[in-house]
Write a protein that holds these residues in place. Structure first.
Motif, PDB file in Angstrom:
ATOM      1  N   PHE A   1       0.816  -1.219   0.000  1.00 33.15           N
ATOM      2  CA  PHE A   1       0.000   0.000   0.000  1.00 33.15           C
ATOM      3  C   PHE A   1       0.849   1.269   0.000  1.00 33.15           C
ATOM      4  O   PHE A   1       0.365   2.340  -0.339  1.00 33.15           O
ATOM      5  N   GLU A   2       2.110   1.123   0.393  1.00 36.85           N
ATOM      6  CA  GLU A   2       2.970   2.306   0.357  1.00 36.85           C
ATOM      7  C   GLU A   2       3.492   2.556  -1.058  1.00 36.85           C
ATOM      8  O   GLU A   2       3.400   3.663  -1.581  1.00 36.85           O
ATOM      9  N   THR A   3       4.036   1.507  -1.686  1.00 37.97           N
ATOM     10  CA  THR A   3       4.715   1.698  -2.971  1.00 37.97           C
ATOM     11  C   THR A   3       3.898   1.209  -4.159  1.00 37.97           C
ATOM     12  O   THR A   3       4.239   1.501  -5.299  1.00 37.97           O
ATOM     13  N   GLY A   4       2.840   0.444  -3.900  1.00 44.50           N
ATOM     14  CA  GLY A   4       2.096  -0.155  -5.001  1.00 44.50           C
ATOM     15  C   GLY A   4       2.707  -1.456  -5.484  1.00 44.50           C
ATOM     16  O   GLY A   4       2.204  -2.055  -6.434  1.00 44.50           O
ATOM     17  N   GLN A   5       3.793  -1.903  -4.845  1.00 46.43           N
ATOM     18  CA  GLN A   5       4.478  -3.110  -5.289  1.00 46.43           C
ATOM     19  C   GLN A   5       4.034  -4.303  -4.432  1.00 46.43           C
ATOM     20  O   GLN A   5       4.321  -4.368  -3.248  1.00 46.43           O
ATOM     21  N   PRO A   6       3.298  -5.266  -5.018  1.00 46.78           N
ATOM     22  CA  PRO A   6       2.929  -6.451  -4.255  1.00 46.78           C
ATOM     23  C   PRO A   6       4.167  -7.316  -3.984  1.00 46.78           C
ATOM     24  O   PRO A   6       5.149  -7.286  -4.739  1.00 46.78           O
ATOM     25  N   MET A   7       4.155  -8.074  -2.890  1.00 39.58           N
ATOM     26  CA  MET A   7       5.255  -8.991  -2.587  1.00 39.58           C
ATOM     27  C   MET A   7       4.700 -10.159  -1.800  1.00 39.58           C
ATOM     28  O   MET A   7       3.570 -10.110  -1.300  1.00 39.58           O
ATOM     29  N   HIS A   8       5.485 -11.204  -1.720  1.00 40.64           N
ATOM     30  CA  HIS A   8       5.001 -12.395  -1.029  1.00 40.64           C
ATOM     31  C   HIS A   8       6.135 -13.007  -0.220  1.00 40.64           C
ATOM     32  O   HIS A   8       7.269 -13.062  -0.678  1.00 40.64           O
TER      33      HIS A   8
ATOM     34  N   ARG B   1      -2.164  -4.336 -13.888  1.00 37.10           N
ATOM     35  CA  ARG B   1      -2.075  -2.956 -14.379  1.00 37.10           C
ATOM     36  C   ARG B   1      -0.612  -2.560 -14.614  1.00 37.10           C
ATOM     37  O   ARG B   1      -0.334  -1.461 -15.041  1.00 37.10           O
ATOM     38  N   GLN B   2       0.280  -3.411 -14.281  1.00 33.21           N
ATOM     39  CA  GLN B   2       1.732  -3.270 -14.474  1.00 33.21           C
ATOM     40  C   GLN B   2       2.410  -2.450 -13.372  1.00 33.21           C
ATOM     41  O   GLN B   2       2.147  -1.254 -13.206  1.00 33.21           O
ATOM     42  N   VAL B   3       3.301  -3.125 -12.659  1.00 33.17           N
ATOM     43  CA  VAL B   3       4.073  -2.460 -11.604  1.00 33.17           C
ATOM     44  C   VAL B   3       5.424  -2.034 -12.179  1.00 33.17           C
ATOM     45  O   VAL B   3       5.746  -2.315 -13.331  1.00 33.17           O
ATOM     46  N   ASP B   4       6.180  -1.343 -11.364  1.00 27.69           N
ATOM     47  CA  ASP B   4       7.511  -0.927 -11.814  1.00 27.69           C
ATOM     48  C   ASP B   4       8.444  -2.132 -11.811  1.00 27.69           C
ATOM     49  O   ASP B   4       8.284  -3.056 -11.028  1.00 27.69           O
ATOM     50  N   PHE B   5       9.408  -2.096 -12.730  1.00 31.35           N
ATOM     51  CA  PHE B   5      10.374  -3.187 -12.747  1.00 31.35           C
ATOM     52  C   PHE B   5      11.779  -2.677 -12.422  1.00 31.35           C
ATOM     53  O   PHE B   5      12.736  -3.403 -12.500  1.00 31.35           O
ATOM     54  N   ALA B   6      11.865  -1.386 -12.070  1.00 29.76           N
ATOM     55  CA  ALA B   6      13.200  -0.814 -11.860  1.00 29.76           C
ATOM     56  C   ALA B   6      13.317  -0.238 -10.443  1.00 29.76           C
ATOM     57  O   ALA B   6      13.172  -0.956  -9.466  1.00 29.76           O
ATOM     58  N   ALA B   7      13.551   1.080 -10.365  1.00 35.55           N
ATOM     59  CA  ALA B   7      13.922   1.686  -9.092  1.00 35.55           C
ATOM     60  C   ALA B   7      12.885   1.447  -7.992  1.00 35.55           C
ATOM     61  O   ALA B   7      13.223   1.167  -6.840  1.00 35.55           O
ATOM     62  N   GLN B   8      11.577   1.543  -8.373  1.00 36.41           N
ATOM     63  CA  GLN B   8      10.557   1.429  -7.335  1.00 36.41           C
ATOM     64  C   GLN B   8      10.446   0.006  -6.809  1.00 36.41           C
ATOM     65  O   GLN B   8      10.121  -0.222  -5.650  1.00 36.41           O
TER      66      GLN B   8
END
Ligand SMILES: [Zn+2]
Lengths: 844, 362
Positions: A268-275, A373-380
């Motif tokens: 929820f902070e960065t929009g990047q899901p993780m597991h 919706r496509q997440v970032d693949f680089a710095a974020q």
């Protein structure tokens, strides 16, 4: 998406005003932030405010059982200044010295309850020890909220825990803005709009341990071009601290344990899901990213058992799938209380395949929502990983002992050429080049202005929606604002073509007006119907011709209507169940049928033929219905007559008068003896009659008489333009005629016989300008039907038709004798024809 | 005395006049008056017949008899005319003495009505025709190609979820291969694609029509109506869109109402924006002060709009480096509900006579 203003304030590096009433001039108040978000295209659905003005930390100084209630305790609570007696029913009361959340007398709980001194079974209670749910800072309502033992009694809880005082803004995020599915992306937009500096989430110095290239293996090509894996050891799984639980609660999440909570927090902070996997439970302690084998089983975290499709992407251990990639983890390697070793996944998955899998199983998760919706693949991506590792270390004590950055071919960032003048040309207002550059750079777009007419722009990798110059223009528009946009017509050098009118549209409008003029009411019914309601029409088309949605919402809407009658019948039934007034409705609309053969597919030379030859037909119909309760033994046919008149009048009104005669084929859904065709020339253009009693019985409308009729628009000639005919200068001479006939001989047949007789009776050449049976130049027809009499004086099975015949010559008055001679010939000729079918036919 | 027994012509004339004068007061209608006239002055009338006596009197008396004859005829004519006048006067008196209570008339038949959606659609068409738009429509069962792909809504893209779409099964009896996937059009936008493909640029159209989505709740019906506008030409700008919407709102809802844009996303436009109009229902000529219809905001959300995405122009055979365009769309049903103050969507499609008959129109 729920946004916590507390969170946004951390990322904007400045406080936001989160409690009403607001100073309208303060751009950093929650209301103005909300207004700003809407203007940026992040539409605000609502704002909710939270605060706990009087809730404090209380210290338990003594606990004794309530003298008169087994489940209650009497607690002596220290509020920082004095000791207060409170009655408490919780079973998780901490021992003496423990800290709790205390609402003293005078405090108001979020549900509006104001606390007062009250007596509980004879013991006075001066306030209340609260649970998370009562304070609306969590979803655990089982017991009271127990606070860390080192917190100072008497301190306001909301001063100790950021996010208790908060404003939560709900925004709806359009599918083009994956970056706005995390607070960071929203804060980035706001920072530019509000003129403050974006503050990236803090990442404490963490060691990521040794490179462990074997930790992750990528076998799915561009389906997963990047996968960061981290091996963590010494994790202690337990509840998260209150601030984290409050934060998750504010954005609508239920806290689980510190590990899962950290992954959700970072999402929820960065929009990047993780597991996070329990690494111990991964066979081989490593993962492989691969496509599933057909039918391969997995049980997901929510205990759903799936058989996978080869199109699914999975994260597998050495043996079996452990997660449906990007959508949901597997039950077999989920983090539990006993977990100590983790494998943290921070990855980029190809969006479209994630969406296919998520839809395949109906699994919509916060994770899949973002990946598709496509997440970032680089710095974020890297930032999110570092943030998670750092928080895990901080909150669970886990140390990172190894990592792996597995990569395949990554998407290439777009290179966009932007002519800054095009911004103003497209919007229709001036925006300076420096303003354009300021906005784009503020959003993270790198701008090379070497060529002033073709800036080279490269959008950041967290904005996959920016691919063309118009996308950049939209960004400029969002941030420059549209308030200054003038309402100004542009001028074009070209002549606009005038497209041909659709004749069917004009006809439909004309018939609509005509039916309305018959005092009928226009109804619009849903174009769906139940298949059973199409059964009466089986003689008109085959079942395979019905147009059926694959995914209807309910079985009563199982197919597209092939006929207007079912919808009108539904409306009639609806009305007859509610009031007793006679009813007259009409509808003009399309029906839907597959053509039986595809040979007659349209080939009009249009570029759309490619598609059109595969479409069903959508013929237009105009239908009307009249209903009333049957008063006698059986219906009178009155409504069928009325309907026939309505349709005839409507056609006459639009300049297309029709004749009434037998239909080409009797309609089985109409009464066999009460139906008629409407004809223009030799073309049948409609049908009318009384609805068949069996059809009505099937609809529980047995006590009603229903007249129904319809016109087929495609069969009708185009609307004519009236051609003037000079009015007759010489009056017509009339003769009345009364015929005694069998009732099975219709008026139409009698009219036809008379017309034929008149044609052969005319004696061309005998006289100049002879009298004719003709009245085309007057509103009256040449033969008028005055009365159809049955009853006294007429044998049963017979009727008397009273007709009036109009005779005239073109350019002179006719004499009585001339007319009488012609009339006698006409009558004799007609009788000769009629006696062939009814030997008793005679003049009365 | 035998000669005396025969009345003289003069005596006969006097007797005739006497007969007339005694009959005249009995006359009570114009028809009877005419009858009386015929009886005395007609071809075979009593006085006319006496004219034959002229030949039977000596020539010396003829003049005298002629004069007497004329006097009698004159007397009868005068009597008739007087009686006629009296009869007319009496008839007039009788007529004027009538009294009819016009405060009571039988209930007129209830006039037929047009559905509020039809009325609203026609009004919209009328306004846009005045603004120079042609009206077009297309099939309801439409290829996915025109409903999505040509509109820059790619397969497997989340933008497809912006509308829940009905898919249409191919008929069993049609064995043809290569048939396109079909849907019930979820918006009127395929008409844009069709019209551009067919007519190219420049073009200015509206496409009102029936649309379908898998939604069924108090504010959504699986079938509804949309209107869409499209203008593609050289030099078309967003400011032009604003001007057009402003003129439309002025013509439809009333002059002076402001129009505003809020940035938003619709795959077929870029930049895209929702457009609102100043609430017409609490507008005092300057400001909208807030009411139930605008949820106290002073603004009413109307629909979506934006500059046609260059990918859409390309897909529809128009060169985006030469032409630009704008498009807008909004719901007709909601517009009808706003216009007539209809409280619930369900009233639109139930066909309740008590609802329908309210919507009388010129
Ligand atoms: Zn208002």
């Amino acid at each position: 998406m729920l946004l916590s203003c507390t969170w946004l304030s951390e990322l904007l590096g400045r406080p936001l005003d989160v409690s009403p009433p607001f100073d309208a001039g303060n751009p950093f108040s929650a209301v103005n932030i909300a207004a700003r978000l809407t203007n940026l295209g992040l539409e605000v659905e609502g704002v909710e405010y939270f605060e706990l003005p009087k809730i404090i930390v209380g210290r338990v100084d003594d606990v004794s059982p309530h003298p008169d209630a087994a489940k209650l305790n009497v607690v002596q609570l220290f509020d920082g200044a004095r000791t207060i007696q409170v009655v408490c029913g919780a079973s998780n009361l901490p021992p003496v010295g423990g800290k709790v959340a205390f609402a003293p007398v005078g405090a108001v709980l979020p549900d509006g309850l104001e606390l007062s001194e009250r007596e509980l079974r004879g013991v006075v209670s001066n306030g209340m020890i609260c649970s998370e749910t009562e304070l609306r800072i969590g979803s655990d309502g089982d017991g009271i909220l127990v606070l860390p033992s080192d917190w100072e009694p008497g301190t306001l809880l909301q001063d100790l825990v950021p996010g208790i005082r908060d404003a939560v803004i709900e925004i709806s995020v359009t599918p083009n803005r994956p970056d706005a599915l995390g607070h960071l992306g929203v804060a980035r937009d706001l920072a530019l709009a509000l003129g403050c500096e974006l503050t990236l989430p803090p990442v404490s110095e963490v060691t990521t341990g040794e490179p462990m290239p074997t930790l992750v293996t990528l076998e799915a090509g561009d389906r997963c071009p990047r996968y960061l894996g981290y091996a963590l050891e010494g994790c202690r799984v337990g509840p998260s601290p209150l601030w984290l639980r409050v934060r998750l609660h504010r954005v609508g999440l239920r806290p689980r344990n510190n590990v899962v909570d950290v992954t959700n927090f970072v999402l929820f902070e960065t929009g990047q899901p993780m597991h996070a996997f329990d690494r111990q439970r991964l066979s081989g302690e490593r993962v492989v990213v691969r496509q599933a084998a057909a039918g391969e089983p997995i049980t997901t975290l929510d205990d759903t058992k799936l058989e996978l499709d080869p199109d699914d992407l999975v994260i597998a251990d050495a043996k079996t799938p452990q997660a449906l990639a990007g959508i949901m983890g597997g039950e077999g390697s989920m983090v539990e209380a006993a977990t100590t070793r983790l494998l943290l996944e921070v990855a980029f998955f190809e969006p479209r395949a994630i969406r296919r899998s998520a839809r395949r199983y109906g699994l919509r998760t916060d994770s899949s929502h973002r990946f598709e919706r496509q997440v970032d693949f680089a710095a974020q991506l890297e930032l999110a990983a570092a943030r998670a590792v750092s928080l895990l270390q901080q909150l669970s004590g886990a140390r990172c002992v190894g990592h792996c950055d597995a990569r395949a071919e990554l998407p290439v960032p777009a290179q966009i050429s932007l002519d800054p003048d095009h911004v103003g040309r497209l919007l229709g207002m001036d925006v300076s080049a420096s303003e354009i550059a300021r906005i784009l750079q503020g959003l993270g777009v790198s701008v090379d202005r070497t060529n002033p007419q073709a800036w080279r722009c490269e959008p950041p990798s967290y904005r996959p929606d920016l691919g063309r110059d118009v996308d950049l223009i939209e960004e400029v528009m969002r941030h420059h604002g549209l308030d200054e946009l003038p309402a100004r017509h542009s001028s074009s050098p070209e002549e606009l073509p005038v497209l041909p009118e659709d004749p069917l549209r004009a006809l439909a409008n004309a018939l609509t007006d005509g039916l309305r003029a018959c005092d009928l009411h226009e109804h619009v019914s849903l174009a769906f119907t139940a298949e059973e309601h199409t059964l009466p029409f089986v003689s008109e088309f085959q079942a395979t011709q019905l147009v059926r949605p694959v995914n209807p919402m309910r079985s009563q809407q199982g197919c597209m209507r092939p006929h207007l009658l079912p919808g009108l019948l539904d409306a009639v039934a609806y009305n007859l169940g509610r009031h007793t007034r006679p009813l007259g409705l009409f509808e003009v609309g399309r029906v839907y049928l597959w053509p039986l053969t595809s040979d007659d597919a349209p080939d009009s030379g249009n570029p759309t033929d490619e598609v059109d030859r595969y479409l069903p037909t959508e013929p237009s119909r105009a239908a009307a219905i009249r209903a009333q309760r049957v008063s006698g033994d059986s219906p009178t046919g009155e409504l069928a007559r009325a309907l026939t008149r309505d349709l005839s009048a409507t056609l006459a009104r639009v300049g297309l008068p029709a004749q009434l005669r037998a239909p080409t084929q009797p309609r089985p859904w109409l009464h066999p003896g009460v139906q008629v065709g409407l004809w223009i020339g030799d073309r049948e253009v409609g049908v009318a009659g009384e609805l068949h009693p069996d059809l009505l019985a099937g609809r529980d409308l047995g006590e009603f008489e229903l007249g129904y009729g319809e016109l087929w628009l495609e069969a009708l000639p185009p609307l004519p333009t009236v051609q003037f005919q000079d009015v007759a200068r010489f009056p017509a001479t009339t003769r009345d005629l009364s015929l005694d006939l069998d009732t099975r001989i219709s008026s139409a047949e009698v009219l036809a016989a008379l017309t034929r007789a008149a044609e052969s009776a005319a004696a061309p050449g005998d006289v100049q300008d002879p009298p004719r049976l003709a009245n085309a130049d007057e509103p009256r027809r040449p033969i008028e039907l005055l009365e159809d009499y049955r009853g006294a004086g007429i044998e049963s099975g017979r009727h008397a038709l009273l007709l009036r015949l109009n005779y005239r010559a073109g350019q002179r008055s006719v004499t009585d004798a001339e007319v009488q001679a012609l009339h006698d010939k006409v009558v004799a000729g007609a009788l000769e024809q009629l006696t062939r079918v009814d030997p008793a036919a005679r003049i009365r | 005395m035998a000669a005396d027994a025969n009345p003289t012509p003069q005596e006969q004339l006097d007797a005739a006049l006497l007969g007339f004068e005694s009959a005249l007061p009995q006359v009570s209608s114009e028809a009877e008056l005419y009858e009386l006239q015929v009886r005395f002055l007609g071809k075979n009338g009593a006085v006319t017949k006496l004219r034959s006596l002229m030949g039977k009197v000596p020539p010396a008396q003829r003049k005298e008899l002629g004069q007497a004859f004329n006097r009698v005829k004159q007397a009868i004519d005068d009597g008739l005319a007087g009686r006629k006048l009296a009869l007319a006067e009496a008839a007039r008196e009788r007529n004027l003495s009538r009294h009819v209570d016009l405060t009571f008339v039988p209930d007129p038949p209830r006039p037929g009505t047009l559905h509020p959606i039809t009325q609203t659609r026609r009004e919209l068409e009328h306004v846009f025709r005045r603004l120079g738009f042609d009206v077009v429509d297309g099939p309801h069962v439409e290829a996915e190609l025109y409903s999505f792909d040509k509109l820059n809504i790619q397969p497997d893209h989340p933008a497809r979820d912006m509308q829940d779409t009905f898919f249409i099964a191919r008929p069993e009896h049609d064995p043809r291969e290569g048939a396109p996937s079909l849907v019930l059009r979820p918006h009127t936008s395929p008409v844009q694609a069709r019209t551009m493909l067919r007519h190219g640029a420049p073009i200015r159209i509206i496409a009102p029509g029936t649309t379908f989505r898998r939604d069924d709740d108090p504010t959504h019906s699986p079938m509804f109506h949309q209107i869409e506008g499209l203008y593609v030409d050289r030099n078309v700008t967003m400011a032009d869109l604003k001007a057009t919407l402003y003129r439309f709102v002025g013509a439809f809802f009333g002059e002076g109402l402001a129009v505003r844009f809020r940035p938003s996303y619709f795959p077929f436009v870029e930049p895209g924006a929702e457009f609102d109009m100043q609430c017409a229902f609490c507008f005092d000529g300057q400001l909208s002060h807030g009411c139930g219809l605008c949820k106290q905001s002073g603004w009413i959300e109307l629909g979506g709009s934006g500059m046609v995405h260059p990918a859409v122009l390309e897909q529809c055979g128009i060169d985006p480096s030469v032409y630009t365009g704008w498009a807008f769309g909004f719901g007709i049903d909601r517009m009808a509900m706003l216009r007539h103050g209809i409280s619930h969507l369900r009233h639109n499609f139930e066909g309740d006579l008590r609802v329908l008959e309210q919507f009388t129109s010129p």
